[in-house]
Design an enzyme around this catalytic site. Structure first.
Site, PDB file in Angstrom:
ATOM      1  N   ASN A 210       0.850  -1.189   0.000  1.00 61.29           N
ATOM      2  CA  ASN A 210       0.000   0.000   0.000  1.00 61.29           C
ATOM      3  C   ASN A 210       0.880   1.232   0.000  1.00 61.29           C
ATOM      4  OD1 ASN A 210      -2.504  -1.223   0.130  1.00 61.29           O
ATOM      5  ND2 ASN A 210      -2.487  -1.336   2.356  1.00 61.29           N
ATOM      6  N   ASP A 279      -4.936  -5.644   2.546  1.00 67.48           N
ATOM      7  CA  ASP A 279      -6.115  -6.443   2.863  1.00 67.48           C
ATOM      8  C   ASP A 279      -5.958  -7.884   2.418  1.00 67.48           C
ATOM      9  OD1 ASP A 279      -7.785  -4.559   4.170  1.00 67.48           O
ATOM     10  OD2 ASP A 279      -7.948  -3.508   2.252  1.00 67.48           O
ATOM     11  N   LYS A 289      12.497 -16.658  -7.770  1.00 71.31           N
ATOM     12  CA  LYS A 289      11.992 -15.538  -8.565  1.00 71.31           C
ATOM     13  C   LYS A 289      11.264 -16.062  -9.807  1.00 71.31           C
ATOM     14  CE  LYS A 289      13.402 -11.516 -11.163  1.00 71.31           C
ATOM     15  NZ  LYS A 289      14.489 -10.793 -11.803  1.00 71.31           N
ATOM     16  N   PRO A 306      -5.656 -11.202   8.081  1.00 73.46           N
ATOM     17  CA  PRO A 306      -6.488 -10.952   9.281  1.00 73.46           C
ATOM     18  C   PRO A 306      -6.710  -9.453   9.457  1.00 73.46           C
ATOM     19  CG  PRO A 306      -4.274 -11.695   9.902  1.00 73.46           C
ATOM     20  CD  PRO A 306      -4.357 -11.793   8.405  1.00 73.46           C
ATOM     21  N   ASP A 307      -7.882  -9.085   9.958  1.00 71.43           N
ATOM     22  CA  ASP A 307      -8.121  -7.679  10.295  1.00 71.43           C
ATOM     23  C   ASP A 307      -7.613  -7.481  11.725  1.00 71.43           C
ATOM     24  OD1 ASP A 307      -9.221  -5.205  11.200  1.00 71.43           O
ATOM     25  OD2 ASP A 307     -10.547  -5.263   9.462  1.00 71.43           O
ATOM     26  N   ILE A 308      -6.431  -6.886  11.836  1.00 73.25           N
ATOM     27  CA  ILE A 308      -5.737  -6.823  13.130  1.00 73.25           C
ATOM     28  C   ILE A 308      -6.551  -5.999  14.137  1.00 73.25           C
ATOM     29  CG2 ILE A 308      -3.579  -6.141  14.260  1.00 73.25           C
ATOM     30  CD1 ILE A 308      -2.248  -6.376  11.427  1.00 73.25           C
ATOM     31  N   PHE A 324      -7.966   3.988  11.989  1.00 68.34           N
ATOM     32  CA  PHE A 324      -7.804   5.024  10.972  1.00 68.34           C
ATOM     33  C   PHE A 324      -8.437   4.543   9.674  1.00 68.34           C
ATOM     34  CE2 PHE A 324      -5.017   8.633  12.100  1.00 68.34           C
ATOM     35  CZ  PHE A 324      -4.879   8.345  13.444  1.00 68.34           C
ATOM     36  N   LYS A 338     -18.084   1.245   9.128  1.00 68.51           N
ATOM     37  CA  LYS A 338     -16.733   0.685   9.365  1.00 68.51           C
ATOM     38  C   LYS A 338     -16.399   0.718  10.858  1.00 68.51           C
ATOM     39  CE  LYS A 338     -13.341   1.276   6.519  1.00 68.51           C
ATOM     40  NZ  LYS A 338     -12.145   1.578   5.736  1.00 68.51           N
ATOM     41  N   LYS A 342     -15.683  -2.627  13.050  1.00 67.59           N
ATOM     42  CA  LYS A 342     -14.409  -2.831  13.758  1.00 67.59           C
ATOM     43  C   LYS A 342     -14.607  -2.915  15.269  1.00 67.59           C
ATOM     44  CE  LYS A 342     -11.624  -1.875  10.091  1.00 67.59           C
ATOM     45  NZ  LYS A 342     -10.530  -2.665   9.572  1.00 67.59           N
TER      46      LYS A 342
HETATM   47  O1  C5P Z   1     -10.958  -1.880   6.776  1.00 68.40           O
HETATM   48  P1  C5P Z   1      -9.941  -0.835   6.554  1.00 68.40           P
HETATM   49  O2  C5P Z   1      -8.644  -1.379   6.002  1.00 68.40           O
HETATM   50  O3  C5P Z   1     -10.377   0.345   5.783  1.00 68.40           O
HETATM   51  O4  C5P Z   1      -9.659  -0.299   8.046  1.00 68.40           O
HETATM   52  C1  C5P Z   1      -8.622   0.570   8.335  1.00 68.40           C
HETATM   53  C2  C5P Z   1      -8.242   0.439   9.794  1.00 68.40           C
HETATM   54  O5  C5P Z   1      -8.104  -0.933  10.151  1.00 68.40           O
HETATM   55  C3  C5P Z   1      -6.879   1.031  10.057  1.00 68.40           C
HETATM   56  O6  C5P Z   1      -6.869   1.464  11.413  1.00 68.40           O
HETATM   57  C4  C5P Z   1      -5.936  -0.142   9.852  1.00 68.40           C
HETATM   58  O7  C5P Z   1      -4.712   0.018  10.543  1.00 68.40           O
HETATM   59  C5  C5P Z   1      -6.757  -1.292  10.394  1.00 68.40           C
HETATM   60  N1  C5P Z   1      -6.526  -2.552   9.704  1.00 68.40           N
HETATM   61  C6  C5P Z   1      -5.969  -3.612  10.388  1.00 68.40           C
HETATM   62  N2  C5P Z   1      -5.793  -4.822   9.763  1.00 68.40           N
HETATM   63  C7  C5P Z   1      -6.143  -4.987   8.483  1.00 68.40           C
HETATM   64  C8  C5P Z   1      -6.716  -3.922   7.764  1.00 68.40           C
HETATM   65  C9  C5P Z   1      -6.884  -2.718   8.405  1.00 68.40           C
HETATM   66  O8  C5P Z   1      -5.629  -3.459  11.572  1.00 68.40           O
HETATM   67  N3  C5P Z   1      -5.960  -6.149   7.909  1.00 68.40           N
END
Ligand code: C5P
Length: 399
Positions: A210, A279, A289, A306-308, A324, A338, A342
């Site tokens: 990103n 994501d 390679k 994983p969504d941390i 954020f 969102k 979360k």
């Molecule tokens: O869902 P989105 O990526 O838009 O959410 C953004 C927020 O979630 C940010 O705070 C980002 O650091 C956190 N995040 C995370 N793990 C992910 C994707 C996003 O902690 N895999």
């Protein structure tokens, strides 16, 4: 407005070759809004002329306990009574010994003894002097008296030796002074943060990532540290130096970031997720390679990372979490969705195209009562306002 606007600093300069850097220090302190009165010892005057400091500070420079310019002849009292901080840079071994033992035989040592002001000193001396048992004892005495000792740094010395004893660089001293004046609204709290991008390998030389410089996250880490927090920063790859006093754990991928965060999450009071986490990751990165001659344009398959943030917010008990969202358009209903998905009470949103790679930022705070825009400004300035908002909400939540 600079962080030091309205602050009056007495800058003591004692004898050491690092004196020449203090000229730059005066300018930098003033750039942040401080008023600086310079006091030099006789030895300092051997290295740099008082005229240099007079020209830079646009004010008189004080070198003599018997300065006849003061109508009451008490320059050692007058100088500190309206001031907020005495900063000594460079502080020689001799001056530190005098301060540790309460000697008052020149203007600088006398004004230190005759004032209750906070005292911050940046030592500068030869490495053997710094390590001498007497210096070690003096440093311990000064610390016990509440003196804030910053540095010294390490490296090549003017005498040709290498080791501990270099004065910190002017920008590092200014950083410590700015930190000194921040209210300690997160005192005693452990703050875990993420910042920067993650890099997801395709093969050993190619990644998907990103766009993120990490500047906002690093500014927040600095602001949280300045507010008194113990900060652990789990950072994806960035070119930024770690703010002194912050513990940085460097990672590359979202899975590594996830692992590092989960190791520290339960012991933290606050979790601030600023990282631009990828994501998706490539399902089957190769160890070798990919040769374009063999594969042409490869077909990549992705799996979700994983969504941390969501995972940390779902822990029981969980740290108080802040997220954020960098979006290309800001739609309040989507941002609220969102925030709820979360499971966090505060989401901080900005327009990606406005802030990427920029030194400035503008954000809105999204909470259950709606959207609250903050004034635009340099990232460190906005970060300090965000930390104030976070601290207030955290305390309310704890009450
Ligand atoms: O869902 P989105 O990526 O838009 O959410 C953004 C927020 O979630 C940010 O705070 C980002 O650091 C956190 N995040 C995370 N793990 C992910 C994707 C996003 O902690 N895999």
């Amino acid at each position: 407005m600079g962080d030091l606007e309205g602050k009056r600093i007495v800058l003591g300069v004692s004898g050491g070759i690092a004196c020449y850097k203090s000229a730059d220090l005066v300018r930098r302190l003033m750039d942040h809004g401080a008023h600086v009165d310079v006091v030099m010892t006789q030895s300092a005057c051997q290295f740099v002329s008082p005229t240099t400091f007079q020209a830079l500070s646009s004010g008189p420079v004080y070198t003599d306990l018997w300065d006849r310019r003061a109508p009451n002849n008490m320059v050692h009292i007058n100088l500190t009574r309206q001031a907020d901080l005495v900063l000594i840079a460079p502080a020689s071994a001799n001056l530190m010994a005098k301060l540790a033992h309460g000697l008052a035989d020149d203007l600088l040592s006398t004004l230190c003894l005759a004032s209750q002001l906070p005292l911050m000193i940046a030592p500068a001396m030869n490495r053997e002097m710094w390590l001498a048992p007497a210096s070690v004892r003096n440093v311990a005495l000064l610390r016990a008296d509440g003196v804030e000792i910053i540095g010294p740094g390490q490296g090549a010395q003017a005498c040709g030796e290498t080791g501990d004893g270099r004065m910190l660089e002017p920008h590092e001293i200014v950083d410590a002074v700015r930190a000194h004046f921040q209210p300690k609204i997160l005192d005693g709290l452990k703050v875990l943060m993420t910042a920067g991008p993650t890099c997801e390998p395709i093969d050993p030389v190619r990644v998907i990532t990103n766009r993120s410089s990490g500047k906002t996250g690093y500014a927040l880490a600095q602001a949280a540290r300045d507010a008194g927090a113990r900060v652990t920063l789990v950072s994806g790859p960035t070119a930024l130096p770690c703010p002194p006093g912050v513990t940085r754990l460097s990672v590359q991928t979202a899975l590594q970031m996830h692992q590092a965060v989960m190791r520290h999450a339960t012991e933290s009071d606050l979790f601030i997720a600023v990282a631009a986490v990828a994501d998706w990751r490539v399902a089957n990165p190769t160890d070798e390679k990919l040769k374009k001659i063999d594969t042409g344009a490869p077909e990549l398959k992705f799996v979700m990372n994983p969504d941390i943030l969501q995972e940390v917010a779902s822990l029981a008990p969980s740290p108080w979490c802040v997220g954020f969202a960098a979006e290309t358009s800001l739609d309040l209903a989507q941002l609220q969705a969102k925030r709820q998905r979360k499971r966090i009470s505060l989401l901080i949103a900005n327009l990606a195209q406005d802030v990427m790679d920029s030194e400035d930022t503008q954000v809105q705070l999204i909470d259950e009562s709606g959207s609250h825009p903050l004034p635009a400004g340099p990232k460190i300035q906005v970060a300090r306002v965000i930390i104030t908002e976070i601290a207030r909400r955290y305390r309310q939540h704890q009450a």
